[in-house]
Design an enzyme around this catalytic site. Sequence first.
Site, PDB file in Angstrom:
ATOM      1  N   SER A   1       0.866  -1.187   0.000  1.00  0.00           N
ATOM      2  CA  SER A   1       0.000   0.000   0.000  1.00  0.00           C
ATOM      3  C   SER A   1       0.896   1.227   0.000  1.00  0.00           C
ATOM      4  O   SER A   1       2.088   1.138   0.351  1.00  0.00           O
ATOM      5  CB  SER A   1      -0.834  -0.019   1.288  1.00  0.00           C
ATOM      6  OG  SER A   1      -1.411   1.247   1.545  1.00  0.00           O
TER       7      SER A   1
ATOM      8  N   TYR B   1      -2.459  -1.102  10.424  1.00  0.00           N
ATOM      9  CA  TYR B   1      -2.341  -1.250   8.962  1.00  0.00           C
ATOM     10  C   TYR B   1      -1.004  -0.704   8.472  1.00  0.00           C
ATOM     11  O   TYR B   1      -0.301  -1.348   7.680  1.00  0.00           O
ATOM     12  CB  TYR B   1      -3.512  -0.502   8.312  1.00  0.00           C
ATOM     13  CG  TYR B   1      -3.683  -0.722   6.837  1.00  0.00           C
ATOM     14  CD1 TYR B   1      -4.358  -1.835   6.341  1.00  0.00           C
ATOM     15  CD2 TYR B   1      -3.187   0.206   5.913  1.00  0.00           C
ATOM     16  CE1 TYR B   1      -4.528  -2.015   4.973  1.00  0.00           C
ATOM     17  CE2 TYR B   1      -3.363   0.024   4.547  1.00  0.00           C
ATOM     18  CZ  TYR B   1      -4.033  -1.089   4.080  1.00  0.00           C
ATOM     19  OH  TYR B   1      -4.204  -1.269   2.729  1.00  0.00           O
TER      20      TYR B   1
HETATM   21  P1  NAD Z   1     -11.368  -6.575  -0.378  1.00  0.00           P
HETATM   22  O1  NAD Z   1     -12.015  -6.483   0.962  1.00  0.00           O
HETATM   23  O2  NAD Z   1     -12.180  -6.331  -1.609  1.00  0.00           O
HETATM   24  O3  NAD Z   1     -10.642  -7.993  -0.505  1.00  0.00           O
HETATM   25  C1  NAD Z   1     -10.008  -8.598   0.589  1.00  0.00           C
HETATM   26  C2  NAD Z   1      -9.934 -10.091   0.347  1.00  0.00           C
HETATM   27  O4  NAD Z   1      -9.314 -10.697   1.494  1.00  0.00           O
HETATM   28  C3  NAD Z   1     -11.303 -10.744   0.179  1.00  0.00           C
HETATM   29  O5  NAD Z   1     -11.231 -11.751  -0.799  1.00  0.00           O
HETATM   30  C4  NAD Z   1     -11.547 -11.351   1.553  1.00  0.00           C
HETATM   31  O6  NAD Z   1     -12.443 -12.457   1.544  1.00  0.00           O
HETATM   32  C5  NAD Z   1     -10.140 -11.772   1.914  1.00  0.00           C
HETATM   33  N1  NAD Z   1      -9.979 -12.035   3.341  1.00  0.00           N
HETATM   34  C6  NAD Z   1     -10.340 -11.244   4.385  1.00  0.00           C
HETATM   35  N2  NAD Z   1     -10.061 -11.873   5.551  1.00  0.00           N
HETATM   36  C7  NAD Z   1      -9.509 -13.068   5.219  1.00  0.00           C
HETATM   37  C8  NAD Z   1      -9.031 -14.172   5.984  1.00  0.00           C
HETATM   38  N3  NAD Z   1      -9.044 -14.168   7.321  1.00  0.00           N
HETATM   39  N4  NAD Z   1      -8.542 -15.251   5.321  1.00  0.00           N
HETATM   40  C9  NAD Z   1      -8.535 -15.272   3.962  1.00  0.00           C
HETATM   41  N5  NAD Z   1      -8.980 -14.267   3.203  1.00  0.00           N
HETATM   42  C10 NAD Z   1      -9.460 -13.187   3.823  1.00  0.00           C
HETATM   43  O7  NAD Z   1     -10.140  -5.549  -0.315  1.00  0.00           O
HETATM   44  P2  NAD Z   1      -9.180  -4.935  -1.444  1.00  0.00           P
HETATM   45  O8  NAD Z   1      -9.422  -3.483  -1.406  1.00  0.00           O
HETATM   46  O9  NAD Z   1      -9.239  -5.661  -2.722  1.00  0.00           O
HETATM   47  O10 NAD Z   1      -7.754  -5.200  -0.742  1.00  0.00           O
HETATM   48  C11 NAD Z   1      -6.842  -6.199  -1.144  1.00  0.00           C
HETATM   49  C12 NAD Z   1      -5.458  -5.836  -0.674  1.00  0.00           C
HETATM   50  O11 NAD Z   1      -5.102  -4.570  -1.235  1.00  0.00           O
HETATM   51  C13 NAD Z   1      -5.318  -5.674   0.853  1.00  0.00           C
HETATM   52  O12 NAD Z   1      -4.083  -6.205   1.263  1.00  0.00           O
HETATM   53  C14 NAD Z   1      -5.353  -4.167   1.032  1.00  0.00           C
HETATM   54  O13 NAD Z   1      -4.677  -3.768   2.194  1.00  0.00           O
HETATM   55  C15 NAD Z   1      -4.635  -3.718  -0.212  1.00  0.00           C
HETATM   56  N6  NAD Z   1      -4.887  -2.319  -0.601  1.00  0.00           N
HETATM   57  C16 NAD Z   1      -6.149  -1.888  -0.917  1.00  0.00           C
HETATM   58  C17 NAD Z   1      -6.339  -0.547  -1.265  1.00  0.00           C
HETATM   59  C18 NAD Z   1      -7.700  -0.004  -1.640  1.00  0.00           C
HETATM   60  O14 NAD Z   1      -7.829   1.221  -1.752  1.00  0.00           O
HETATM   61  N7  NAD Z   1      -8.715  -0.822  -1.854  1.00  0.00           N
HETATM   62  C19 NAD Z   1      -5.252   0.321  -1.297  1.00  0.00           C
HETATM   63  C20 NAD Z   1      -3.974  -0.166  -0.977  1.00  0.00           C
HETATM   64  C21 NAD Z   1      -3.811  -1.488  -0.644  1.00  0.00           C
END
Ligand code: NAD
Length: 260
Positions: A142, A155
């Site tokens: 991130s 985080y």
């Molecule tokens: P999201 O909530 O859409 O997806 C998260 C995924 O993780 C889902 O498939 C969920 O089922 C899974 N998950 C949650 N808890 C779990 C567990 N205990 N065991 C197995 N799977 C589990 O979120 P996203 O926005 O796609 O985020 C994905 C990654 O990207 C994360 O690491 C997040 O920190 C990072 N990220 C997101 C953003 C953003 O703006 N969306 C920005 C920077 C980084």
Amino acid sequence: MLKDKAAVITGSTSGIGLAIARAFAKEGAHLMINGLGDAAEIEKTRAGIEAEFGVKVLYSGANLMNGPEVTKLIADAAEAFGAVDVLVNNAGIQHVDPIDVFPDDKWEAIIRLNLVASFYAIKAALPGMKHKGWGRIINTASAHAFVASPFKSAYVSAKHGIAGLTKTVALEVAQQNITCNSICPGYVWTPLVEAQIPDTMKARNLTKEQVIHDVLLAAQPTKQFVTVDQVAALAVFLCSDAASQITGANLPMDGGWTAE
Ligand code: NAD
């Protein structure tokens, strides 16, 4: 480009992980997808990718909070496909609170899922990659791997940790044709981000446009969201031969956020 390769993508039932899974499938990779959620929805997603791209897609409901389940996820994929060529550590959660009232269990859960699970997955996947003499490890970090924001202590700690883990693993396997990098997105338009808008509108008495522009995109100079497909395209590139000398890199994709 990934024909006959097998990829494990954690947290791929939604958002960024799902986009990476689809992009890898388009390149011909067989997949082990993983994540939590409604079983029928997940099965629809799994079968849909398989049908659309003509690759094998398996699903594991491993809860990555639990180290042995992470290890088993990798072992199951290796057994099913003969190898795990590409590992994407993507599953992550967030909780926002001042540190003096931050719930202990939430702090530990964020570190466990966003950081510790990646350690277990890499540890389990590396022997097979070394044996094959090829591997790609991609961590979804991130912008918070570089900079902090108040109230996100767990985080930010986890994402700074992932940046260090990425560099360390890269050095350990640098001569074995295995790369380890992280993608560091700013705000990405996912269902998770979209779902925050109504509450923020209410809490701050703002319009949807104000929430998007003045709150969510306040730190992003382009004033645009990153898309999941852009993150997925970078993940695909990192698997290519052209990217074989990119390793140990934490790559920003944040509309200029961390340039400020
Ligand atoms: P999201 O909530 O859409 O997806 C998260 C995924 O993780 C889902 O498939 C969920 O089922 C899974 N998950 C949650 N808890 C779990 C567990 N205990 N065991 C197995 N799977 C589990 O979120 P996203 O926005 O796609 O985020 C994905 C990654 O990207 C994360 O690491 C997040 O920190 C990072 N990220 C997101 C953003 C953003 O703006 N969306 C920005 C920077 C980084």
